[in-house]
Design an enzyme around this catalytic site. Structure first.
Site, short mmCIF file in Angstrom:
data_model
loop_
_atom_site.label_atom_id
_atom_site.label_comp_id
_atom_site.label_asym_id
_atom_site.label_seq_id
_atom_site.Cartn_x
_atom_site.Cartn_y
_atom_site.Cartn_z
N ILE A 85 -1.57 3.12 -5.54
CA ILE A 85 -1.75 4.01 -4.38
C ILE A 85 -0.71 3.77 -3.29
CG2 ILE A 85 -4.22 4.22 -4.80
CD1 ILE A 85 -4.66 2.41 -2.38
N VAL B 12 4.15 -0.95 -1.08
CA VAL B 12 5.06 -0.41 -0.06
C VAL B 12 4.47 -0.65 1.32
CG1 VAL B 12 6.10 1.70 0.84
CG2 VAL B 12 6.08 1.26 -1.63
N LYS C 109 1.94 -12.43 -3.17
CA LYS C 109 1.09 -11.79 -4.18
C LYS C 109 0.70 -12.87 -5.17
CE LYS C 109 0.22 -7.99 -7.15
NZ LYS C 109 0.21 -6.54 -7.12
N GLU D 174 -1.22 -9.72 -0.86
CA GLU D 174 -1.51 -8.47 -1.57
C GLU D 174 -2.31 -8.73 -2.83
OE1 GLU D 174 0.55 -4.64 -3.80
OE2 GLU D 174 1.84 -6.17 -2.90
N GLY D 175 -3.41 -8.01 -2.98
CA GLY D 175 -4.21 -8.10 -4.19
C GLY D 175 -3.63 -7.25 -5.30
N ALA D 176 -4.36 -7.16 -6.40
CA ALA D 176 -3.94 -6.36 -7.56
C ALA D 176 -4.99 -5.29 -7.82
CB ALA D 176 -3.78 -7.25 -8.79
N PRO E 201 3.01 8.03 5.33
CA PRO E 201 3.30 9.14 4.42
C PRO E 201 4.14 8.65 3.24
CG PRO E 201 4.78 9.20 6.29
CD PRO E 201 3.82 8.08 6.56
N HIS E 202 4.24 9.48 2.22
CA HIS E 202 5.18 9.18 1.15
C HIS E 202 6.59 9.29 1.73
CE1 HIS E 202 1.98 8.98 -1.69
NE2 HIS E 202 1.61 10.24 -1.50
N VAL E 203 7.36 8.24 1.60
CA VAL E 203 8.68 8.17 2.25
C VAL E 203 9.77 8.43 1.21
CG1 VAL E 203 10.24 6.71 3.57
CG2 VAL E 203 7.76 6.47 3.87
#
Length: 212
Positions: free
Chosen positions: A14, A18, A33, A100-102, A184-186
């Site tokens: 998702i 990023v 991570k 960060e999780g997975a 937003p999607h960059v």
């Protein structure tokens, strides 16, 4: 001890890597991570190193690097690796740390332990990343309920994708959770464009003042 934040999501793919890169860069902190599953393409740690602007020593090595892009429990079994979840302790650093999780909350680390079990043990505030696309209301509210049921504190929810005012509103109202902002999607996705999009969509102080 400096601020520590766990970034999780309502699903895999998702955009939380990023988002994590943008957050770690904005905090001028560290990124970690714990478990990487899948090594053929650019890993999440490599993506964060490329996009965050952090020095290499601020992007910490994974505790487990598993070859197969699958749930950690399966990837570990295929590699003949045992994930020693009790040894997965969040580092203490002199600057903010983004962990960060997975995948989503209930992704198994072993046949008996999920990422949510790990978060409940860590007792570190969580940012929940959620899509803005169709289906996000159910996924997001289920994730909020799961976190609350385990006593995991939430800093808030970060939406990822194109603006969806009504979905974002109903999730934050019904879930009684703070809306941190929207990424937003960059495109094109570069260090500079990501930094600008994050600065436009979020207030960095919201990540430093503790759970709502």
């Amino acid at each position: 001890m400096s601020t520590r934040i766990v970034v999780t999501g309502t699903d895999t793919g998702i955009g939380k890597t990023v988002f994590s890169a943008a957050l770690a860069g904005a905090l001028d902190g560290f990124y970690w991570k714990p478990i990487q599953a899948g090594l053929d393409d650019e890993t999440d740690t490599q993506t964060v190193l490329r996009l965050s602007g952090l020095a290499a020593e601020r992007v910490l090595p994974e505790a487990y690097r598993l070859r197969t892009p699958a749930s950690p429990h399966l990837a570990a079994e295929l590699d003949g690796v045992t994930i020693e979840h009790q040894a997965l302790l969040v580092p203490e650093k002199d600057r903010p740390l983004v962990v960060e999780g997975a995948g989503g909350l209930l992704v198994p680390l072993t046949r008996t332990i999920t990422y949510l079990d790990l978060m409940a043990r860590w007792r570190i505030p969580v940012v929940l990343c959620a899509r803005t696309a169709l289906g996000t209301i159910n996924h997001s509210l289920l994730s909020v309920e799961a976190l609350r049921a385990r006593g995991v504190a939430m800093l808030g929810i970060a939406f990822i994708g194109e603006e969806n005012v009504e979905s974002e509103r109903i999730i934050t109202e019904m879930g009684k959770v703070r809306r941190l902002g929207r990424l937003p999607h960059v495109a094109p996705l570069t260090r500079d464009t990501l930094r600008e999009a994050f600065a436009d969509g979020f207030a960095i102080d919201d990540f430093l003042k503790g759970p709502a």
